[in-house]
Design a protein around this motif. Structure first.
Motif, PDB file in Angstrom:
ATOM      1  N   ALA A   1      -5.857  10.192   7.843  1.00 22.63           N
ATOM      2  CA  ALA A   1      -4.986   9.452   6.559  1.00 22.63           C
ATOM      3  C   ALA A   1      -6.137   8.721   5.517  1.00 22.63           C
ATOM      4  CB  ALA A   1      -4.059   8.604   7.038  1.00 22.63           C
ATOM      5  N   PHE A   2      -5.953   8.590   4.252  1.00 25.03           N
ATOM      6  CA  PHE A   2      -6.721   7.679   3.749  1.00 25.03           C
ATOM      7  C   PHE A   2      -6.177   7.313   2.515  1.00 25.03           C
ATOM      8  CE2 PHE A   2      -7.049  11.997   1.923  1.00 25.03           C
ATOM      9  CZ  PHE A   2      -6.558  11.907   0.674  1.00 25.03           C
ATOM     10  N   GLY A   3      -6.555   6.091   1.991  1.00 22.56           N
ATOM     11  CA  GLY A   3      -5.966   5.576   0.748  1.00 22.56           C
ATOM     12  C   GLY A   3      -6.999   4.888  -0.203  1.00 22.56           C
TER      13      GLY A   3
ATOM     14  N   SER B   1       0.689   3.407   2.117  1.00 23.52           N
ATOM     15  CA  SER B   1       0.808   4.006   3.632  1.00 23.52           C
ATOM     16  C   SER B   1       2.168   4.274   4.222  1.00 23.52           C
ATOM     17  CB  SER B   1       0.105   3.075   4.545  1.00 23.52           C
ATOM     18  OG  SER B   1      -1.422   3.179   4.264  1.00 23.52           O
TER      19      SER B   1
ATOM     20  N   GLY C   1     -10.333   3.466   2.104  1.00 21.19           N
ATOM     21  CA  GLY C   1     -10.200   3.157   3.578  1.00 21.19           C
ATOM     22  C   GLY C   1      -9.510   4.585   4.313  1.00 21.19           C
ATOM     23  N   SER C   2      -9.993   4.868   5.419  1.00 21.37           N
ATOM     24  CA  SER C   2      -9.398   6.220   6.039  1.00 21.37           C
ATOM     25  C   SER C   2      -9.417   5.819   7.544  1.00 21.37           C
ATOM     26  CB  SER C   2     -10.379   7.269   5.596  1.00 21.37           C
ATOM     27  OG  SER C   2     -11.661   7.089   6.027  1.00 21.37           O
ATOM     28  N   GLY C   3      -9.068   7.012   8.174  1.00 22.04           N
ATOM     29  CA  GLY C   3      -9.201   7.182   9.712  1.00 22.04           C
ATOM     30  C   GLY C   3      -8.298   8.044  10.206  1.00 22.04           C
TER      31      GLY C   3
ATOM     32  N   ARG D   1       0.290  -6.526  -4.649  1.00 18.61           N
ATOM     33  CA  ARG D   1      -0.371  -7.761  -3.830  1.00 18.61           C
ATOM     34  C   ARG D   1      -0.552  -8.924  -4.852  1.00 18.61           C
ATOM     35  NH1 ARG D   1      -4.884  -4.592  -0.232  1.00 18.61           N
ATOM     36  NH2 ARG D   1      -3.440  -2.743   0.237  1.00 18.61           N
TER      37      ARG D   1
ATOM     38  N   PHE E   1      -8.328  -0.577  10.524  1.00 18.45           N
ATOM     39  CA  PHE E   1      -6.985  -0.510  10.289  1.00 18.45           C
ATOM     40  C   PHE E   1      -6.177  -0.374  11.426  1.00 18.45           C
ATOM     41  CE2 PHE E   1      -9.323   1.063   6.712  1.00 18.45           C
ATOM     42  CZ  PHE E   1      -9.282   0.258   5.503  1.00 18.45           C
TER      43      PHE E   1
ATOM     44  N   PHE F   1      -3.357   1.035  11.495  1.00 18.50           N
ATOM     45  CA  PHE F   1      -2.679   2.352  11.560  1.00 18.50           C
ATOM     46  C   PHE F   1      -3.475   3.578  11.698  1.00 18.50           C
ATOM     47  CE2 PHE F   1      -3.761   2.132   7.118  1.00 18.50           C
ATOM     48  CZ  PHE F   1      -3.349   0.662   6.793  1.00 18.50           C
ATOM     49  N   THR F   2      -4.984   3.405  11.856  1.00 18.93           N
ATOM     50  CA  THR F   2      -5.783   4.255  12.113  1.00 18.93           C
ATOM     51  C   THR F   2      -6.639   4.111  13.185  1.00 18.93           C
ATOM     52  OG1 THR F   2      -7.171   3.441  10.177  1.00 18.93           O
ATOM     53  CG2 THR F   2      -5.760   5.607   9.711  1.00 18.93           C
TER      54      THR F   2
ATOM     55  N   GLN G   1       3.368   7.744   4.407  1.00 19.84           N
ATOM     56  CA  GLN G   1       2.991   8.506   5.795  1.00 19.84           C
ATOM     57  C   GLN G   1       4.215   8.264   6.541  1.00 19.84           C
ATOM     58  OE1 GLN G   1      -0.552   7.185   7.927  1.00 19.84           O
ATOM     59  NE2 GLN G   1      -1.537   6.467   6.237  1.00 19.84           N
TER      60      GLN G   1
ATOM     61  N   GLU H   1      -2.205   7.932  -1.432  1.00 18.75           N
ATOM     62  CA  GLU H   1      -2.448   7.960  -0.107  1.00 18.75           C
ATOM     63  C   GLU H   1      -2.603   9.523   0.334  1.00 18.75           C
ATOM     64  OE1 GLU H   1      -2.109   5.190   1.476  1.00 18.75           O
ATOM     65  OE2 GLU H   1      -2.041   5.788   3.735  1.00 18.75           O
TER      66      GLU H   1
ATOM     67  N   GLN I   1      -2.771   3.401  -5.876  1.00 17.94           N
ATOM     68  CA  GLN I   1      -3.376   4.108  -4.839  1.00 17.94           C
ATOM     69  C   GLN I   1      -2.686   5.474  -4.816  1.00 17.94           C
ATOM     70  OE1 GLN I   1      -2.333   1.761  -1.108  1.00 17.94           O
ATOM     71  NE2 GLN I   1      -4.161   0.612  -1.387  1.00 17.94           N
TER      72      GLN I   1
ATOM     73  N   HIS J   1       0.867  -1.100   0.133  1.00 17.58           N
ATOM     74  CA  HIS J   1       0.140  -0.022   0.183  1.00 17.58           C
ATOM     75  C   HIS J   1       0.722   1.203  -0.044  1.00 17.58           C
ATOM     76  CE1 HIS J   1      -0.269  -0.634   4.936  1.00 17.58           C
ATOM     77  NE2 HIS J   1       0.992  -0.632   4.454  1.00 17.58           N
TER      78      HIS J   1
END
Ligand code: PHE
Length: 344
Positions: free
Chosen positions: A308-310, A169, A285-287, A193, A247, A249-250, A172, A208, A206, A167
């Motif tokens: 953050a979001f991806g 991420s 995805g986010s958080g 992947r 996630f 990380f969030t 970040q 980010e 992606q 990803h």
């Protein structure tokens, strides 16, 4: 004589034959020139100018006949050719930007308007940046979900396992380690992947997003995503659904769905996903950045917060341009690109 013979030749081969016979190593004119060596000075004075004159006359006759034959050949060719100078020229094939690159450029522009800079990181990443620093330790089940391409370990005591980033991420982490907050970046790029079907390719793209500042909350996240999606889909009729998710990380984490309608076999973003004939599409995805991640990067999580979001770029492109098979993005089929308005 020879000069008349040359003037009467019909083609280049005949001229060449006469040239060899006269001026070649064993040619008649060459023999005359050689004979000058055996003459007395008086004879030579008498014969010399005649023989040299003959050589010049023959050489000139050959050149003149050659030119005449060549120009006649060109005239004949032109007379037979039908070249219409008024016809339009063939259009040269034109290259164009690939839809994925196009979307990444669009996103960079949209986020630039909101004050985001573009950051990048390596596609060959180490375990720590891709997982550990993001609060995904060795034993974490999330690692299994990522279908990671690992590189073979390089000898005993290698510092770290290397992998293809799963990803964006890890960018970040790299950004927080390198730059002091406040931070506002997006990081577009390839991720990998071990996965392949109509909606998954082993390599995909992606973008980010990361914001780190004081007093950042979920409201900033939702506003940012809404602003971005309205600009990207060029409509204010965007309905978002934030679904609680997880996630490492969030915290808290939210998956974001966008409402779309099916029109003529095409997904059109906009409208309420709960209306008839509408559906939700999972988009990103986010958080809020997990305080452990902030601390892992050497920042004080009591002072700095962020979101953050991806988002999957390929999916965004499919939605905007009505494409339905992700794999076609990477086939390089010009007919497919042209069908969707890309390329010649
Ligand atoms: N990295 C996550 C993924 O690839 C997406 C994500 C990014 C989620 C940032 C939350 C915050 O699935």
């Amino acid at each position: 004589g020879l000069v008349e013979e040359i003037a009467a030749t019909e083609n280049l081969e005949a001229i060449e034959a006469l040239r060899v016979a006269a001026l070649g190593k064993a040619g008649s004119v060459t023999a005359l020139l050689k004979s000058l060596g055996g003459m007395t000075p008086d004879e030579r004075q008498a014969q010399g100018p005649l023989i040299h004159g003959l050589r010049e006359a023959v050489t000139a006759a050959i050149a003149a006949r050659k030119a005449a034959l060549e120009s006649a050949a060109l005239d004949a060719k032109l007379a037979g050719a039908t070249l219409d100078m008024t016809l339009p020229a063939d259009a040269a094939p034109k290259g164009s930007v690939h839809p994925v690159s196009q979307v990444m450029d669009e996103l960079a522009e949209i986020f630039a308007d909101m004050g985001f800079a573009v950051a990048t990181g390596p596609e060959i990443e180490d375990d720590w940046h891709n997982f550990t620093a993001l609060n995904i330790p060795e034993t974490h089940p999330a690692r299994a979900m990522h279908d990671t391409f690992y590189f073979p370990e390089v000898g005993e005591g290698a510092a770290q396992r290397m992998l293809l980033r799963t990803h964006t991420s890890p960018v970040q982490i790299r950004t927080m380690m390198e730059k002091a907050p406040p931070i506002r970046i997006i990081a577009p790029g390839r991720v990998y992947r071990s996965d392949s079907d109509a909606t998954h390719t082993p390599m995909f793209h992606q973008v980010e997003g990361l914001v780190i500042d004081r007093g950042i909350h979920m409201g900033h996240l939702k506003y940012t995503l809404e602003t971005f999606l309205k600009a990207y889909f060029e409509t204010d009729d965007i309905v978002l659904r934030l679904r609680p998710s997880y996630f490492p990380f969030t915290e808290p984490s939210a998956e974001v769905d966008v409402g779309y309608a099916q029109e003529k076999g095409r997904r059109i973003v906009g409208g309420n996903g709960d209306d008839d004939g509408h559906a939700w599409m999972e988009l990103l995805g986010s958080g809020m950045v997990n305080r452990r991640v902030i601390a892992n990067c050497g920042l004080d999580p009591d002072e700095w917060q962020g979101f953050a979001f991806g988002v999957g770029v390929d999916r965004l492109a499919m939605l905007k341009y009505g494409m339905d098979d992700l794999r076609a993005f990477f086939d390089g089929d010009l007919r497919w690109l042209a069908h969707y308005g890309f390329g010649a």
